[in-house]
Design a protein around this motif. Sequence first.
Motif, PDB file in Angstrom:
ATOM      1  N   UNK A 184       0.894   2.014  -7.650  1.00 34.04           N
ATOM      2  CA  UNK A 184       1.399   2.517  -6.231  1.00 34.04           C
ATOM      3  C   UNK A 184       1.098   1.388  -5.227  1.00 34.04           C
ATOM      4  N   UNK A 185       2.366   0.492  -5.144  1.00 32.63           N
ATOM      5  CA  UNK A 185       2.191  -0.617  -4.316  1.00 32.63           C
ATOM      6  C   UNK A 185       2.439  -0.716  -2.914  1.00 32.63           C
ATOM      7  N   UNK A 186       1.852  -1.531  -2.118  1.00 36.26           N
ATOM      8  CA  UNK A 186       1.974  -1.957  -0.693  1.00 36.26           C
ATOM      9  C   UNK A 186       1.761  -0.836  -0.067  1.00 36.26           C
ATOM     10  N   UNK A 187       0.700   0.070   0.000  1.00 38.46           N
ATOM     11  CA  UNK A 187       0.418   1.331   0.701  1.00 38.46           C
ATOM     12  C   UNK A 187      -0.041   0.682   1.966  1.00 38.46           C
ATOM     13  N   UNK A 188       0.207   1.178   3.205  1.00 40.64           N
ATOM     14  CA  UNK A 188      -0.107   0.751   4.433  1.00 40.64           C
ATOM     15  C   UNK A 188      -1.181   2.042   5.086  1.00 40.64           C
ATOM     16  N   UNK A 189      -2.153   1.509   5.262  1.00 45.31           N
ATOM     17  CA  UNK A 189      -3.232   2.518   5.490  1.00 45.31           C
ATOM     18  C   UNK A 189      -3.850   2.108   6.859  1.00 45.31           C
ATOM     19  N   UNK A 190      -3.912   3.239   7.918  1.00 48.11           N
ATOM     20  CA  UNK A 190      -4.383   3.040   9.220  1.00 48.11           C
ATOM     21  C   UNK A 190      -5.586   3.539   9.455  1.00 48.11           C
ATOM     22  N   UNK A 191      -6.541   3.197  10.150  1.00 48.83           N
ATOM     23  CA  UNK A 191      -7.983   3.519  10.554  1.00 48.83           C
ATOM     24  C   UNK A 191      -8.749   4.059   9.237  1.00 48.83           C
ATOM     25  N   UNK A 192      -8.726   3.183   8.333  1.00 48.87           N
ATOM     26  CA  UNK A 192      -9.542   3.516   7.182  1.00 48.87           C
ATOM     27  C   UNK A 192     -11.122   3.015   7.385  1.00 48.87           C
ATOM     28  N   UNK A 220      -5.518  -7.006   5.867  1.00 43.67           N
ATOM     29  CA  UNK A 220      -6.671  -6.217   6.272  1.00 43.67           C
ATOM     30  C   UNK A 220      -6.805  -6.648   7.688  1.00 43.67           C
ATOM     31  N   UNK A 221      -7.028  -5.865   8.838  1.00 42.72           N
ATOM     32  CA  UNK A 221      -7.147  -6.112  10.096  1.00 42.72           C
ATOM     33  C   UNK A 221      -8.275  -5.218  10.660  1.00 42.72           C
ATOM     34  N   UNK A 222      -9.579  -5.534  10.494  1.00 46.04           N
ATOM     35  CA  UNK A 222     -10.795  -4.848  10.940  1.00 46.04           C
ATOM     36  C   UNK A 222     -10.788  -4.655  12.397  1.00 46.04           C
ATOM     37  N   UNK A 223     -10.969  -3.786  12.928  1.00 40.56           N
ATOM     38  CA  UNK A 223     -10.933  -3.458  14.374  1.00 40.56           C
ATOM     39  C   UNK A 223     -12.355  -3.868  15.090  1.00 40.56           C
ATOM     40  N   UNK A 224     -12.337  -4.949  15.195  1.00 43.58           N
ATOM     41  CA  UNK A 224     -13.566  -5.632  16.017  1.00 43.58           C
ATOM     42  C   UNK A 224     -13.227  -6.496  17.105  1.00 43.58           C
ATOM     43  N   UNK A 256     -18.568   3.740  14.383  1.00 39.06           N
ATOM     44  CA  UNK A 256     -17.285   4.122  13.381  1.00 39.06           C
ATOM     45  C   UNK A 256     -16.697   2.766  13.276  1.00 39.06           C
ATOM     46  N   UNK A 257     -16.539   2.273  11.982  1.00 38.11           N
ATOM     47  CA  UNK A 257     -15.938   1.072  11.817  1.00 38.11           C
ATOM     48  C   UNK A 257     -14.621   1.308  11.436  1.00 38.11           C
ATOM     49  N   UNK A 258     -13.596   1.070  11.755  1.00 37.46           N
ATOM     50  CA  UNK A 258     -12.209   1.326  11.256  1.00 37.46           C
ATOM     51  C   UNK A 258     -11.569  -0.034  11.094  1.00 37.46           C
ATOM     52  N   UNK A 259     -10.501  -0.123  10.152  1.00 39.10           N
ATOM     53  CA  UNK A 259      -9.666  -1.195   9.720  1.00 39.10           C
ATOM     54  C   UNK A 259      -8.363  -0.724   9.133  1.00 39.10           C
ATOM     55  N   UNK A 260      -7.195  -1.503   9.703  1.00 37.50           N
ATOM     56  CA  UNK A 260      -5.934  -1.266   8.896  1.00 37.50           C
ATOM     57  C   UNK A 260      -6.020  -2.264   7.560  1.00 37.50           C
ATOM     58  N   UNK A 261      -5.097  -1.782   6.725  1.00 35.46           N
ATOM     59  CA  UNK A 261      -5.014  -2.322   5.534  1.00 35.46           C
ATOM     60  C   UNK A 261      -3.905  -2.323   4.631  1.00 35.46           C
TER      61      UNK A 261
END
Length: 328
Positions: free
Chosen positions: A13-21, A68-72, A100-105
């Motif tokens: 399952x390639x190139x899955x965009x995940x928000x607020x993991x 990845x983009x860690x929300x910091x 709560x630590x969130x990241x987009x990846x």
Amino acid sequence: MNTLPNSDGLLILPRLRVQNANAISSPLTHGFPSMTAFLGLMWALARKLEAHDLPLAFDSVGVICHDFDEQVTEGGYVKAFRLTRNPVGKDGGSAAIVEEGRMHMEITLIFGISGGFVELDDRAHDAIAQTVAHELAGMRIAGGSVLPSSDWRSRPAVLRFGDDAEDVRRRFRHLRRHWLPGFALVCRDDLLHARLDQLREAAPETTALDALLDLSRFNWRPVGPDAESDGASATTAKVEWKPEPRPGWIVPIPVGFGALSELMPAGEVQSARDRNTPFRFVESVYSIGQWISPHRLDNAAQLLWYASTDPAAGLYRCRNDFASRLSA
């Protein structure tokens, strides 16, 4: 000890965009979800697919991170998570902030699969891959939401292993190029054991935790001039501080859980999430992981993670055989 199951193929399952993991992987680490989250996703996905009666079973899972983009917060040496204050309380006032630590990846998931799918043709394989991708789109990945993608590279696929080992290697070499640019997470227990042995040569009382912390930081060592090439005395010689070489991009990672109590009967512990399953208090188990480029993988077994359980010893952990297969 459990070993990697013999899979009949791969579901990609390639190139899955995940928000607020969830970016907080354990009480001590952050930056990327724990592999326990991806194994949990695999089992949850398998339960979802029971209604479709697909001829496959999930054996293991691997993950490749493309972005990845860690929300910091930005700027400065010390950073903090960007937190939200929600929802409001019953009185309409603001609730306390929960850390709560969130990241987009953007990730690629690779599942080791087995079952009757090997007897089907390519068209059936495409249908299976699309069904799995459709179910996954409505699930959470490490607490994050899967976003729709129109990228042509995000098309799911099934790769069937054949009897020709050379053909399997050739197809995998072709496949791993599609995972670039990106980095695959593998386990490096061997680096932890080697560093522990090295530290114990100077300090026999060194523990595994000391070795973990030593590998998890940047160490600067004093380097003096060579006595044979420099005639200066030891008191006047200039000492230069240099960073200790690191064996690749290594990071501390949680790899499972260790028991803190005996296994208790179902329903005995109050406020347990599941009243029908035996309960046990646990704490995180840590090891060293390494991010490597997919083109350095020789086979799929180096990438895949699988569950290993030893209830008698109270150990429930994720394993990856990259180091053993690399030495082989």
